[in-house]
Each structure stands twice: as structure tokens, then as C-alpha cells.
Write a protein that holds these residues in place. Structure first.
Motif, mmCIF file in Angstrom:
data_model
loop_
_atom_site.group_PDB
_atom_site.id
_atom_site.type_symbol
_atom_site.label_atom_id
_atom_site.label_comp_id
_atom_site.label_asym_id
_atom_site.label_seq_id
_atom_site.Cartn_x
_atom_site.Cartn_y
_atom_site.Cartn_z
ATOM 1 N N THR A 271 32.272 41.190 29.993
ATOM 2 C CA THR A 271 33.102 42.181 30.689
ATOM 3 C C THR A 271 34.564 41.874 30.344
ATOM 4 O O THR A 271 34.862 40.817 29.778
ATOM 5 N N GLU A 272 35.467 42.775 30.748
ATOM 6 C CA GLU A 272 36.900 42.512 30.492
ATOM 7 C C GLU A 272 37.335 41.223 31.169
ATOM 8 O O GLU A 272 38.031 40.394 30.588
ATOM 9 N N TYR A 273 36.950 41.084 32.444
ATOM 10 C CA TYR A 273 37.367 39.904 33.200
ATOM 11 C C TYR A 273 36.754 38.639 32.612
ATOM 12 O O TYR A 273 37.392 37.595 32.567
ATOM 13 N N ASP B 81 35.508 41.675 43.346
ATOM 14 C CA ASP B 81 36.682 41.151 44.066
ATOM 15 C C ASP B 81 36.216 40.087 45.058
ATOM 16 O O ASP B 81 35.286 40.322 45.833
ATOM 17 N N GLU C 138 32.982 53.179 39.971
ATOM 18 C CA GLU C 138 34.355 52.641 40.068
ATOM 19 C C GLU C 138 35.176 53.569 40.964
ATOM 20 O O GLU C 138 35.188 54.778 40.760
ATOM 21 N N MET C 139 35.875 52.973 41.946
ATOM 22 C CA MET C 139 36.543 53.839 42.926
ATOM 23 C C MET C 139 37.926 54.304 42.510
ATOM 24 O O MET C 139 38.418 55.289 43.053
ATOM 25 N N TYR C 140 38.572 53.613 41.567
ATOM 26 C CA TYR C 140 39.939 54.016 41.218
ATOM 27 C C TYR C 140 39.973 54.916 39.980
ATOM 28 O O TYR C 140 39.489 54.527 38.915
ATOM 29 N N ASN D 36 29.659 42.473 38.467
ATOM 30 C CA ASN D 36 30.381 41.601 37.548
ATOM 31 C C ASN D 36 31.802 41.373 38.031
ATOM 32 O O ASN D 36 32.579 42.319 38.172
ATOM 33 N N PHE D 37 32.129 40.114 38.299
ATOM 34 C CA PHE D 37 33.503 39.725 38.656
ATOM 35 C C PHE D 37 34.021 40.569 39.828
ATOM 36 O O PHE D 37 35.150 41.058 39.810
ATOM 37 N N ASP E 11 33.409 55.301 45.992
ATOM 38 C CA ASP E 11 33.471 53.997 46.653
ATOM 39 C C ASP E 11 32.052 53.483 46.879
ATOM 40 O O ASP E 11 31.192 54.233 47.376
ATOM 41 N N ALA E 12 31.823 52.224 46.531
ATOM 42 C CA ALA E 12 30.482 51.642 46.668
ATOM 43 C C ALA E 12 29.964 51.683 48.101
ATOM 44 O O ALA E 12 28.758 51.657 48.328
ATOM 45 N N GLY F 149 31.491 48.474 40.679
ATOM 46 C CA GLY F 149 32.813 47.888 40.384
ATOM 47 C C GLY F 149 32.945 47.694 38.887
ATOM 48 O O GLY F 149 33.194 46.601 38.388
HETATM 49 N N1 SAM Z 1 33.428 44.556 36.433
HETATM 50 C C1 SAM Z 1 34.697 44.561 35.727
HETATM 51 C C2 SAM Z 1 34.840 43.298 34.908
HETATM 52 O O1 SAM Z 1 34.051 42.376 35.093
HETATM 53 O O2 SAM Z 1 35.740 43.268 34.033
HETATM 54 C C3 SAM Z 1 35.877 44.731 36.709
HETATM 55 C C4 SAM Z 1 36.095 43.606 37.672
HETATM 56 S S1 SAM Z 1 37.438 43.943 38.820
HETATM 57 C C5 SAM Z 1 37.832 42.388 39.454
HETATM 58 C C6 SAM Z 1 36.574 44.682 40.175
HETATM 59 C C7 SAM Z 1 36.457 46.193 40.054
HETATM 60 O O3 SAM Z 1 35.631 46.661 41.120
HETATM 61 C C8 SAM Z 1 37.781 46.919 40.167
HETATM 62 O O4 SAM Z 1 37.912 47.841 39.111
HETATM 63 C C9 SAM Z 1 37.698 47.612 41.528
HETATM 64 O O5 SAM Z 1 38.429 48.818 41.568
HETATM 65 C C10 SAM Z 1 36.209 47.838 41.657
HETATM 66 N N2 SAM Z 1 35.750 47.933 43.047
HETATM 67 C C11 SAM Z 1 35.975 47.043 44.031
HETATM 68 N N3 SAM Z 1 35.434 47.452 45.184
HETATM 69 C C12 SAM Z 1 34.833 48.643 44.922
HETATM 70 C C13 SAM Z 1 34.131 49.571 45.714
HETATM 71 N N4 SAM Z 1 33.932 49.372 47.026
HETATM 72 N N5 SAM Z 1 33.658 50.689 45.129
HETATM 73 C C14 SAM Z 1 33.865 50.916 43.799
HETATM 74 N N6 SAM Z 1 34.551 50.081 42.997
HETATM 75 C C15 SAM Z 1 35.032 48.956 43.546
#
Ligand code: SAM
Length: 213
Positions: free
Chosen positions: A191-193, A118, A69-71, A115-116, A96-97, A46
Motif C-alpha cells: 500500500t502507499e503507507y 488510522d 474511502e470517505m474523503y 490496511n494501515f 463512510d465505513a 479505508g
Molecule cells: N489503506 C491505505 C494505505 O495503506 O496506504 C490508506 C491508509 S490511511 C492511514 C487510512 C485511510 O482510511 C484514509 O484515507 C482515511 O480517509 C480512510 N478512512 C478512515 N476511516 C474511514 C472510514 N470510517 N470510512 C472510510 N474511510 C476511512
């Protein structure tokens, strides 16, 4: 994370296979070959826009890093950073993780960063949290014996849930901070968040846990 549609993301990712690895399943068990080095491999699940891993890869040139990162529209920002910095020890996977076991074999990875993540606050969505027991089992199956998870969040509920989940899984709690930015922890890469939430006054929680194999 607010998602803005970026139709050019797919092409840009495809044009940069040296940074966003296409067909990662081909390298299962063989990531050292991709980096051309025997250095340890740390992954962030993520990874978002990549600020943490770019900072870590610069700070630790003798560690290899992979951001998951999935997106496409989000990983594009990480890719753009990586193109600018040209870091040989950082790669990205646009996957996707949930599918990590297709891409990594036991002993491929030395450390997992979360990190951070969801928070998925609803109880019925607990299985989607990246610290849920099925994810902990998946990480165990790609980590070396004694591998570690390092976890940061601003979300107290997710932190408390995760500590319980780690403990119930049998992980050893090595380090815990209930206020990272006021602690004596050295070398923190934000991190950004983390930057966004700490600027708003949120406190940051951090822990390190270890698999006892
Ligand atoms: N780690 C970064 C930070 O701390 O700034 C981003 C935090 S953001 C809240 C969570 C990130 O995890 C998002 O970009 C989301 O797309 C990614 N993410 C969530 N579930 C995921 C999954 N199953 N596989 C890959 N990426 C995932």
C-alpha cells in the motif's frame, strides 16, 4: 493522511459512475450484477489512494474488489489510477465505513482488507478503530460464513489491540507475521503507507483472521 482540498474532486467523481458507484445502497445484495460476474468480492475499508487494490485487481482478475474511502480528495487519486488502468474488477465507494451495513447484505462480501487503518491512539477514541468490536460485528453481517479479515499495519500498539479485539470477538487467528517484509509470505502488494513506512525502516505487521460461523 494529509488532506489537500481539491474542489474538482466532486465533479470528477460524478463524471465516472462506472468507477465510483453512485447510490451504492441500490446494489445491496446485488453486487454481482454491478460487476457482471459471480466472482468473489473483496473489499478494502479505508482504501486511501488505491495503490493496494489496483495492484490486487491486476494480480487477481477473477476476484472483484471494492475500495471504501470517505474523503473525496483522497478517493480522487484512486479514481485517477483506475481511469488509467481500466480494471473491470475494481470499483470505489465514496462513503463512510460506519455506514457499510446500508450498502452490503449478509454474504455480499468474501473478504475484508484493513490496511494501515488510522490508529486512534487515545483510549477514549478506541471505538473509532476499524478493528473495534462494533466494526467486527458490522463486517460479520456482510461477510459470507467463514469470511476473513486481512490486516496490515506498521503500528505495534494498534496491531496488539486488534489481535486482542479479534480474539475477544471469537475470531480464529489463521496467520500472523511480526515482520512481513522479512517473512516468506508471497504475493504481497504494498500500500502507499506500507511503502512509505517500510522505506523509513518500520516493520510491518500482518494477520489473517476468520469468522467461525
Ligand atoms: N489503506 C491505505 C494505505 O495503506 O496506504 C490508506 C491508509 S490511511 C492511514 C487510512 C485511510 O482510511 C484514509 O484515507 C482515511 O480517509 C480512510 N478512512 C478512515 N476511516 C474511514 C472510514 N470510517 N470510512 C472510510 N474511510 C476511512
Amino acid at each position: 493522511m494529509r488532506l489537500r482540498n481539491k474542489p474538482w474532486a466532486k465533479d470528477k467523481i460524478a463524471e465516472n459512475p462506472q468507477y465510483v458507484v453512485p447510490n451504492p445502497a441500490e446494489y445491496k445484495g446485488n453486487w454481482k450484477e454491478v460487476f457482471g460476474s459471480e466472482n468473489p468480492l473483496h473489499i478494502e475499508v479505508g482504501t486511501g489512494k488505491g495503490q493496494f487494490l489496483v495492484g490486487m485487481a491486476k494480480q487477481n482478475p477473477h476476484i472483484n474488489y471494492i475500495g471504501i474511502e470517505m474523503y473525496e480528495s483522497v478517493i480522487l487519486s484512486a479514481l485517477e489510477r483506475l481511469i488509467e488502468e481500466e480494471l473491470p474488477n475494481l470499483k470505489l465507494l465514496n462513503v463512510d465505513a460506519n455506514q457499510l451495513s446500508e450498502f452490503f447484505a449478509k454474504n455480499d462480501v468474501d473478504r475484508v482488507y484493513l490496511n494501515f487503518s488510522d490508529p486512534w491512539p487515545k483510549k477514549r477514541h478506541a471505538k473509532r478503530r476499524l478493528t473495534y468490536k462494533t466494526f467486527l460485528s458490522m463486517y460479520e453481517n456482510l461477510l459470507v460464513d467463514g469470511g476473513e479479515i486481512h490486516f496490515k499495519t506498521d503500528n505495534q500498539e494498534l496491531f496488539e489491540y486488534s489481535l486482542t479485539s479479534f480474539s475477544e470477538y471469537g475470531l480464529l487467528l489463521k496467520y500472523i507475521s511480526l515482520d512481513l517484509h522479512k517473512s516468506d509470505f508471497e504475493g504481497n502488494v504494498m500500500t502507499e503507507y506500507e511503502e512509505k513506512f517500510s522505506q523509513k525502516g518500520s516493520r510491518i505487521y500482518r494477520c489473517e483472521v476468520k469468522y467461525l460461523n
